[in-house]
Design an enzyme around this catalytic site. Structure first.
Site, PDB file in Angstrom:
ATOM      1  N   ASN A  30      16.933   4.553 -19.742  1.00 31.35           N
ATOM      2  CA  ASN A  30      16.869   6.068 -20.689  1.00 31.35           C
ATOM      3  C   ASN A  30      17.877   5.690 -21.800  1.00 31.35           C
ATOM      4  O   ASN A  30      18.365   6.738 -22.163  1.00 31.35           O
ATOM      5  CB  ASN A  30      18.607   6.245 -19.723  1.00 31.35           C
ATOM      6  CG  ASN A  30      17.218   6.769 -18.689  1.00 31.35           C
ATOM      7  OD1 ASN A  30      16.808   8.281 -18.204  1.00 31.35           O
ATOM      8  ND2 ASN A  30      18.113   6.178 -16.635  1.00 31.35           N
ATOM      9  N   ILE A  73      20.124   2.481 -16.752  1.00 35.62           N
ATOM     10  CA  ILE A  73      21.039   2.367 -18.318  1.00 35.62           C
ATOM     11  C   ILE A  73      19.390   1.746 -18.730  1.00 35.62           C
ATOM     12  O   ILE A  73      19.300   1.850 -20.261  1.00 35.62           O
ATOM     13  CB  ILE A  73      21.823   1.854 -18.426  1.00 35.62           C
ATOM     14  CG1 ILE A  73      22.923   2.059 -17.413  1.00 35.62           C
ATOM     15  CG2 ILE A  73      22.352   1.272 -20.079  1.00 35.62           C
ATOM     16  CD1 ILE A  73      23.867   0.501 -18.440  1.00 35.62           C
ATOM     17  N   LYS A  85      22.277   9.022   0.235  1.00 32.54           N
ATOM     18  CA  LYS A  85      20.568   9.591  -0.187  1.00 32.54           C
ATOM     19  C   LYS A  85      20.154   9.095   0.456  1.00 32.54           C
ATOM     20  O   LYS A  85      19.336   8.593   1.393  1.00 32.54           O
ATOM     21  CB  LYS A  85      20.652   8.755  -1.950  1.00 32.54           C
ATOM     22  CG  LYS A  85      21.850   9.405  -2.669  1.00 32.54           C
ATOM     23  CD  LYS A  85      21.242   8.068  -3.890  1.00 32.54           C
ATOM     24  CE  LYS A  85      22.370   8.317  -4.631  1.00 32.54           C
ATOM     25  NZ  LYS A  85      22.856   7.592  -5.856  1.00 32.54           N
ATOM     26  N   ARG A 140      32.729  -3.871 -11.085  1.00 28.09           N
ATOM     27  CA  ARG A 140      32.235  -5.477 -10.899  1.00 28.09           C
ATOM     28  C   ARG A 140      32.460  -6.106 -12.665  1.00 28.09           C
ATOM     29  O   ARG A 140      32.094  -6.006 -13.546  1.00 28.09           O
ATOM     30  CB  ARG A 140      31.088  -5.630 -10.285  1.00 28.09           C
ATOM     31  CG  ARG A 140      31.211  -4.803  -9.002  1.00 28.09           C
ATOM     32  CD  ARG A 140      30.129  -4.883  -8.204  1.00 28.09           C
ATOM     33  NE  ARG A 140      28.655  -3.933  -8.142  1.00 28.09           N
ATOM     34  CZ  ARG A 140      27.982  -3.656  -8.043  1.00 28.09           C
ATOM     35  NH1 ARG A 140      27.579  -5.032  -6.844  1.00 28.09           N
ATOM     36  NH2 ARG A 140      27.491  -2.354  -7.912  1.00 28.09           N
ATOM     37  N   HIS A 161      17.649  -5.263 -14.630  1.00 29.87           N
ATOM     38  CA  HIS A 161      17.901  -4.008 -13.981  1.00 29.87           C
ATOM     39  C   HIS A 161      18.676  -3.396 -13.995  1.00 29.87           C
ATOM     40  O   HIS A 161      20.020  -4.414 -13.798  1.00 29.87           O
ATOM     41  CB  HIS A 161      17.893  -4.146 -12.321  1.00 29.87           C
ATOM     42  CG  HIS A 161      18.137  -3.046 -11.084  1.00 29.87           C
ATOM     43  ND1 HIS A 161      17.431  -2.458 -10.495  1.00 29.87           N
ATOM     44  CD2 HIS A 161      19.272  -2.581 -10.889  1.00 29.87           C
ATOM     45  CE1 HIS A 161      18.066  -1.652  -9.714  1.00 29.87           C
ATOM     46  NE2 HIS A 161      19.488  -1.711 -10.298  1.00 29.87           N
ATOM     47  N   GLU A 185      12.894   1.886  -5.532  1.00 31.49           N
ATOM     48  CA  GLU A 185      13.227   1.611  -4.735  1.00 31.49           C
ATOM     49  C   GLU A 185      13.234   2.074  -3.406  1.00 31.49           C
ATOM     50  O   GLU A 185      12.823   1.388  -1.900  1.00 31.49           O
ATOM     51  CB  GLU A 185      14.630   1.128  -4.804  1.00 31.49           C
ATOM     52  CG  GLU A 185      14.775   0.312  -5.560  1.00 31.49           C
ATOM     53  CD  GLU A 185      16.842  -0.227  -6.097  1.00 31.49           C
ATOM     54  OE1 GLU A 185      17.160  -0.822  -6.145  1.00 31.49           O
ATOM     55  OE2 GLU A 185      17.233   1.086  -6.542  1.00 31.49           O
ATOM     56  N   HIS A 222      19.557  -6.665  -5.914  1.00 31.34           N
ATOM     57  CA  HIS A 222      18.110  -5.733  -6.253  1.00 31.34           C
ATOM     58  C   HIS A 222      16.996  -6.318  -6.150  1.00 31.34           C
ATOM     59  O   HIS A 222      15.886  -5.734  -6.791  1.00 31.34           O
ATOM     60  CB  HIS A 222      18.542  -5.350  -7.978  1.00 31.34           C
ATOM     61  CG  HIS A 222      19.487  -4.677  -8.293  1.00 31.34           C
ATOM     62  ND1 HIS A 222      20.911  -5.529  -9.571  1.00 31.34           N
ATOM     63  CD2 HIS A 222      20.851  -3.968  -7.696  1.00 31.34           C
ATOM     64  CE1 HIS A 222      21.925  -4.641  -8.955  1.00 31.34           C
ATOM     65  NE2 HIS A 222      21.801  -3.741  -8.355  1.00 31.34           N
ATOM     66  N   GLY A 255      25.331  -1.032 -10.786  1.00 33.42           N
ATOM     67  CA  GLY A 255      24.945  -2.181 -10.837  1.00 33.42           C
ATOM     68  C   GLY A 255      23.968  -2.615 -11.469  1.00 33.42           C
ATOM     69  O   GLY A 255      22.944  -2.082 -11.923  1.00 33.42           O
ATOM     70  N   MET A 281      27.844   4.009 -18.839  1.00 38.47           N
ATOM     71  CA  MET A 281      27.236   3.806 -19.794  1.00 38.47           C
ATOM     72  C   MET A 281      27.273   5.305 -21.328  1.00 38.47           C
ATOM     73  O   MET A 281      27.303   5.112 -21.979  1.00 38.47           O
ATOM     74  CB  MET A 281      26.084   3.371 -19.902  1.00 38.47           C
ATOM     75  CG  MET A 281      25.683   3.042 -21.377  1.00 38.47           C
ATOM     76  SD  MET A 281      26.807   1.578 -21.724  1.00 38.47           S
ATOM     77  CE  MET A 281      26.588  -0.421 -21.051  1.00 38.47           C
ATOM     78  N   ARG A 319      17.949   1.089   3.536  1.00 42.79           N
ATOM     79  CA  ARG A 319      18.242  -0.208   2.657  1.00 42.79           C
ATOM     80  C   ARG A 319      19.588  -0.523   3.051  1.00 42.79           C
ATOM     81  O   ARG A 319      21.215   0.402   3.300  1.00 42.79           O
ATOM     82  CB  ARG A 319      18.807   0.097   0.971  1.00 42.79           C
ATOM     83  CG  ARG A 319      19.216  -0.745   0.298  1.00 42.79           C
ATOM     84  CD  ARG A 319      19.678  -0.154  -0.844  1.00 42.79           C
ATOM     85  NE  ARG A 319      19.785  -1.332  -2.051  1.00 42.79           N
ATOM     86  CZ  ARG A 319      21.655  -0.819  -3.296  1.00 42.79           C
ATOM     87  NH1 ARG A 319      22.349   0.441  -2.999  1.00 42.79           N
ATOM     88  NH2 ARG A 319      21.478  -2.062  -3.375  1.00 42.79           N
ATOM     89  N   ASN A 370      19.537   5.618   1.734  1.00 42.02           N
ATOM     90  CA  ASN A 370      20.756   4.982   1.101  1.00 42.02           C
ATOM     91  C   ASN A 370      22.041   5.110   1.208  1.00 42.02           C
ATOM     92  O   ASN A 370      21.776   6.202   0.909  1.00 42.02           O
ATOM     93  CB  ASN A 370      19.980   5.006  -0.165  1.00 42.02           C
ATOM     94  CG  ASN A 370      20.424   3.837  -0.939  1.00 42.02           C
ATOM     95  OD1 ASN A 370      22.043   3.023  -0.396  1.00 42.02           O
ATOM     96  ND2 ASN A 370      20.188   3.472  -2.051  1.00 42.02           N
TER      97      ASN A 370
END
Length: 405
Positions: free
Chosen positions: A331, A328, A15, A240, A207, A378, A180, A211, A283, A92, A8
């Site tokens: 968690n 988010i 990653k 965004r 999700h 994913e 997603h 993003g 966040m 991905r 990814n």
């Protein structure tokens, strides 16, 4: 040992994960790592399946100047030090456009086709494709598979995917795609095990991460998404905008004199939680801040998530379950609680104790809508698609043909 490498790639990091394939065809995660700080402070970090550190090393800036170089460094570490040579690599790729409704084996023709969608995902597509090109050059016999974030949404009804613009533009590919999809596909499958009572019903999956988007599932299939033509639409995100009146864009260009490049950079990098708060796009940092603008950014995020949930419930003509996932969603106890509170009119009743301990089911027993927290994966979804394509590679090698409008 047969292995599959999952990649990814982003603008400043790559990653990767390595999965072994046992005799029964089951995938087992062996390594999780990333090469970050590309072009500035390159560093390779990797852990094994138990979380133990396998590598943590820095490199000179000039030795890892870009994404392909980062992947080559990580690949060399896997090959030379761990003696791992993957049977295939799964990638991905954010945008598959109107043509690809499933994973595809990559060749130079596929790469050329996918380059056409770079303008639709400028933060992602160029970086997704860069390591693919590098591997095609350096390891041409190594099978590579592209797994698309748009593919899961490609069976929407046309009424959900059209914009109110001339049909000829739809035929050119200007339509609502949704993103997603790898995450939503994983959640749809996972619900069969963790929440079978809602898995085949009407479910909204949120999700929520840097993003962010939401998806309406019916019978495990996507019927509507908050994202559209690009990954800018819908919910506000880390940097965004989310949903915005197109007239704002016209104003920025005609009155403020911003160029196309400046507007694109502004919408993708300077808005969302970062723009609203002036503090951070993270966040957790916003929740820990005493700045009133940080609090407002969270209020806005929660409010918009609830609005979008109402839209998706209307698309489903009712609701049986709600699922939180991603950074988010998995968690943040507070964000989950506040969104759930705004959805009480739908029949959501949250259990604060179960929510606080991050239980799988966080709704009260008497809640008409069952609410779950389901971690997404994913990378596992990509590995599964890659393995499946290796077994059936003759049947998934060409783009989807569009049905007649």
């Amino acid at each position: 040992m047969d292995t599959i490498l999952v990649v990814n790639a982003g603008s400043s990091s790559v990653k990767f994960q390595v999965f072994s394939v046992n005799g029964d065809g089951k995938l087992l995660r062996q390594i999780k790592g990333q090469m970050d700080g590309i072009g500035s402070r390159p560093r390779l970090r990797a852990n094994d399946a138990t979380g133990d550190v396998m590598a943590d090393r820095a490199y000179p800036i000039e030795s890892v100047p870009d994404v392909p170089a980062a992947l080559m460094r990580a690949s060399a570490w896997l090959r030379d030090e761990l003696q791992l040579s993957p049977r295939a690599v799964g990638h991905r790729v954010v945008h598959g456009g109107p043509d690809y409704d499933r994973p595809v084996l990559i060749d130079h023709g596929v790469i050329a086709h996918l380059e056409r969608f770079t303008a639709l995902a400028p933060l992602h597509q160029p970086h997704n494709l860069a390591p693919i090109r590098s591997l095609l050059v350096n390891f041409p016999a190594l099978p590579q598979v592209a797994c698309f974030d748009t593919a899961f949404h490609r069976n929407h009804d046309e009424v959900a995917d059209y914009y109110a613009i001339p049909r000829r533009l739809y035929d050119e590919g200007i339509r609502r795609y949704g993103f997603h999809g790898l995450s939503y596909e994983y959640i749809a499958r996972r619900l069969q095990d963790v929440a079978p009572e809602i898995a085949n019903g009407r479910v909204i999956v949120a999700h929520l991460g840097s993003g962010a988007s939401m998806c309406a599932l019916h019978g495990g299939n996507s019927v509507e998404s908050t994202m559209g033509f690009t990954a800018l639409d819908g919910l506000p995100m880390g940097t965004r905008t989310g949903q915005i009146d197109p007239g704002v864009i016209l104003y920025l260009m005609s009155v403020r004199g911003m160029s196309l490049a400046e507007v694109q950079d502004f919408l993708y990098r300077d808005c969302g939680l970062k723009g609203l708060s002036g503090v951070s796009n993270d966040m957790q940092e916003l929740q820990n801040s005493n700045d009133p603008n940080a609090a407002f950014a969270i209020d806005y995020f929660v409010y918009r998530a609830a609005l979008q949930a109402g839209m998706l419930a209307a698309a489903l003509q009712g609701l049986d379950g709600f699922v939180f996932t991603a950074g988010i969603g998995e968690n943040s106890v507070g964000v989950r609680a506040r969104i759930a509170e705004r959805l009480e009119w739908l029949g959501v009743l949250l259990d604060p104790i179960e929510n606080a301990r991050h239980a799988t089911r966080i709704s009260r027993p008497d809640s008409r809508i069952r609410v779950y927290v389901v971690p997404t994966d994913e990378e596992l979804m990509i590995a599964q698609h890659t393995l499946s394509l290796l077994w059936n590679r003759h049947s998934f090698s060409s783009p989807k043909r569009e049905r007649a409008s």
